[in-house]
Design an enzyme around this catalytic site. Structure first.
Site, mmCIF file in Angstrom:
data_model
loop_
_atom_site.group_PDB
_atom_site.id
_atom_site.type_symbol
_atom_site.label_atom_id
_atom_site.label_comp_id
_atom_site.label_asym_id
_atom_site.label_seq_id
_atom_site.Cartn_x
_atom_site.Cartn_y
_atom_site.Cartn_z
ATOM 1 N N ARG A 66 -17.086 0.686 -11.497
ATOM 2 C CA ARG A 66 -16.553 0.984 -10.306
ATOM 3 C C ARG A 66 -16.604 1.414 -9.762
ATOM 4 O O ARG A 66 -16.471 1.462 -7.971
ATOM 5 C CB ARG A 66 -14.876 0.690 -10.963
ATOM 6 C CG ARG A 66 -13.707 0.346 -11.101
ATOM 7 C CD ARG A 66 -12.485 0.384 -11.455
ATOM 8 N NE ARG A 66 -11.949 -0.196 -12.491
ATOM 9 C CZ ARG A 66 -10.753 -1.677 -11.869
ATOM 10 N NH1 ARG A 66 -10.644 -1.607 -10.597
ATOM 11 N NH2 ARG A 66 -10.683 -2.195 -12.520
ATOM 12 N N ASP A 137 -10.749 -8.105 -2.649
ATOM 13 C CA ASP A 137 -9.817 -7.579 -4.415
ATOM 14 C C ASP A 137 -9.909 -8.441 -5.570
ATOM 15 O O ASP A 137 -9.108 -8.939 -6.271
ATOM 16 C CB ASP A 137 -8.354 -7.869 -3.076
ATOM 17 C CG ASP A 137 -7.805 -6.836 -4.517
ATOM 18 O OD1 ASP A 137 -8.046 -5.872 -5.081
ATOM 19 O OD2 ASP A 137 -6.096 -7.490 -3.949
ATOM 20 N N LEU A 172 -9.291 -6.069 3.121
ATOM 21 C CA LEU A 172 -10.553 -5.283 2.959
ATOM 22 C C LEU A 172 -11.420 -5.712 1.704
ATOM 23 O O LEU A 172 -10.847 -6.487 1.171
ATOM 24 C CB LEU A 172 -10.496 -4.166 2.320
ATOM 25 C CG LEU A 172 -9.901 -2.963 3.488
ATOM 26 C CD1 LEU A 172 -10.077 -1.499 2.433
ATOM 27 C CD2 LEU A 172 -11.453 -1.961 4.467
ATOM 28 N N CYS A 192 -5.350 12.431 9.666
ATOM 29 C CA CYS A 192 -3.562 12.249 9.734
ATOM 30 C C CYS A 192 -3.536 13.030 10.092
ATOM 31 O O CYS A 192 -2.009 13.509 10.550
ATOM 32 C CB CYS A 192 -4.023 11.542 8.196
ATOM 33 S SG CYS A 192 -4.306 10.329 7.692
ATOM 34 N N CYS A 195 0.040 14.838 9.893
ATOM 35 C CA CYS A 195 1.443 13.836 9.814
ATOM 36 C C CYS A 195 1.705 14.270 8.483
ATOM 37 O O CYS A 195 1.037 13.568 7.439
ATOM 38 C CB CYS A 195 1.445 12.892 10.650
ATOM 39 S SG CYS A 195 1.918 11.558 9.827
ATOM 40 N N CYS A 198 4.141 9.354 5.837
ATOM 41 C CA CYS A 198 3.932 8.634 4.391
ATOM 42 C C CYS A 198 4.873 8.935 2.981
ATOM 43 O O CYS A 198 5.506 8.048 3.096
ATOM 44 C CB CYS A 198 2.815 7.085 4.698
ATOM 45 S SG CYS A 198 1.728 9.264 4.278
ATOM 46 N N CYS A 202 8.540 7.420 1.693
ATOM 47 C CA CYS A 202 8.265 6.670 0.736
ATOM 48 C C CYS A 202 9.342 6.670 -0.601
ATOM 49 O O CYS A 202 9.784 8.474 -1.104
ATOM 50 C CB CYS A 202 6.970 6.757 -0.602
ATOM 51 S SG CYS A 202 6.942 5.974 -1.677
ATOM 52 N N CYS A 218 4.982 2.935 -7.212
ATOM 53 C CA CYS A 218 5.149 2.296 -6.125
ATOM 54 C C CYS A 218 6.266 1.140 -6.151
ATOM 55 O O CYS A 218 6.500 0.717 -7.491
ATOM 56 C CB CYS A 218 3.908 1.972 -5.705
ATOM 57 S SG CYS A 218 3.883 1.309 -3.827
ATOM 58 N N CYS A 248 5.788 3.240 3.813
ATOM 59 C CA CYS A 248 4.526 3.587 3.668
ATOM 60 C C CYS A 248 2.937 3.307 5.444
ATOM 61 O O CYS A 248 2.880 4.172 5.517
ATOM 62 C CB CYS A 248 3.306 4.077 3.142
ATOM 63 S SG CYS A 248 2.144 3.332 2.741
#
Length: 313
Positions: A66, A137, A172, A192, A195, A198, A202, A218, A248
């Site tokens: 990874r 992915d 992506l 961001c 802010c 999001c 949630c 999630c 979000c």
């Protein structure tokens, strides 16, 4: 003089690749050096140690891979990061359960990967013997880290890649190749700012500080990845989402710049958004197979989707 010529060729090749990516429908294309993701290593280790991946055991596999694309492609030199828009202006029945926008049309794994492979074939035809692999992915790759390094966007508080011009409703993908190219500069500024929309929006408090998401809390995890029953203490917290969640992204100010996708295969089946809650409750396995035959929703299988629908009642 030779060095200047070699540099000129790299610049030319990189521009050719970006032009072809645009022709294939990608809204962004950036290039980063294929190297070890040093900054990401401790973040990934901490995320796994905190068990934020829940039952997604595959996230703990291939730790080194990874972080280093050279373990995926021998002698890798460049990671081409690509973004493909899937935003739609959905006309949802207000009395309906909701399916995430990315799952409205055909499965992106196949649609986008097909285009990345086409880009690789173009490089091999135009430039010569280039080895590489296409990913959408579909492998242990930290795609948001590479998108940042390639200048596509910055990582938002919800851990998604954000772009000032395009928001975040894009897939992506990556193409890792053994060819030196001109590398883009990462976006270092976090746009961001202060802010926290999001985080505040949630319902399950899955978005934590430091751009970290507790995946095991999630709504997308509960409605897609979790195979057991959804914990009863979460009743009433899913805001009618039965597959995935876009909360979000919906509240993110940068998504006011999102434009509808030009990819017809991502355009949703009208039936999905015109169903009433009662229609969803009465959905049969035959209807499920017909509507979702090419959709990512197939991943839950009929029984999984019924579990999610039943949990809402």
């Amino acid at each position: 003089m030779l060095l200047e010529t070699a540099e000129h060729i790299k610049v030319k090749w990189t521009q050719q690749i970006k032009d072809k990516a645009e022709m294939l429908g990608f809204v962004s294309c950036g290039v980063a050096k294929a190297d070890f993701l040093e900054e990401e290593a401790p973040r990934l280790e901490s995320w796994l140690n905190n068990n934020y991946h829940g039952e997604m055991s595959y996230m703990a596999n291939n730790f080194d891979m990874r972080l280093d694309p050279r373990l995926l492609v021998e002698d890798a030199k460049s990671v081409i990061s690509l973004a493909y828009n899937y935003y739609q202006n959905l006309d949802r029945n207000p009395d309906a359960y909701k399916v995430a926008m990315y799952a409205q049309g055909e499965d992106y794994h196949f649609v986008v990967k097909e285009k990345v492979r086409e880009l690789l074939e173009y490089i091999q035809e135009e430039i010569g013997e280039v080895s590489g692999r296409a990913f959408a992915d579909s492998a242990p790759i930290l795609e948001h880290a590479w998108a940042k390094k390639a200048g596509i966007g910055w990582v938002g508080k919800n851990s998604l890649t954000l772009s000032k011009q395009k928001g975040s409703f894009f897939f992506l993908a990556e193409l890792i190749i053994d060819l030196d190219l001109e590398y883009d500069h990462p976006i270092e500024t976090d746009h961001c700012g202060k802010c926290t929309r999001c985080i505040d929006a949630c319902p399950t408090e899955a978005i934590l500080p430091n751009k970290t998401v507790n995946g095991s809390q999630c709504i997308s995890y509960f409605t897609i990845e979790l195979k057991d029953q959804i914990p009863t203490e979460l009743k009433g917290k899913f805001d009618d989402w039965i597959f995935g969640c876009d909360i979000c992204q919906e509240v993110c100010p940068w998504n006011r710049f999102s434009l509808p996708t030009k990819e017809s295969r991502f355009v949703g089946n009208e039936k999905i958004n015109q169903f009433s809650k009662n229609d969803w409750k009465e959905i049969t396995e035959d209807v499920f197979k017909e509507i979702f035959k090419k959709s990512p929703v197939k991943r839950t299988k009929y029984d999984g989707l019924k579990r999610n629908i039943n949990f809402m009642n």
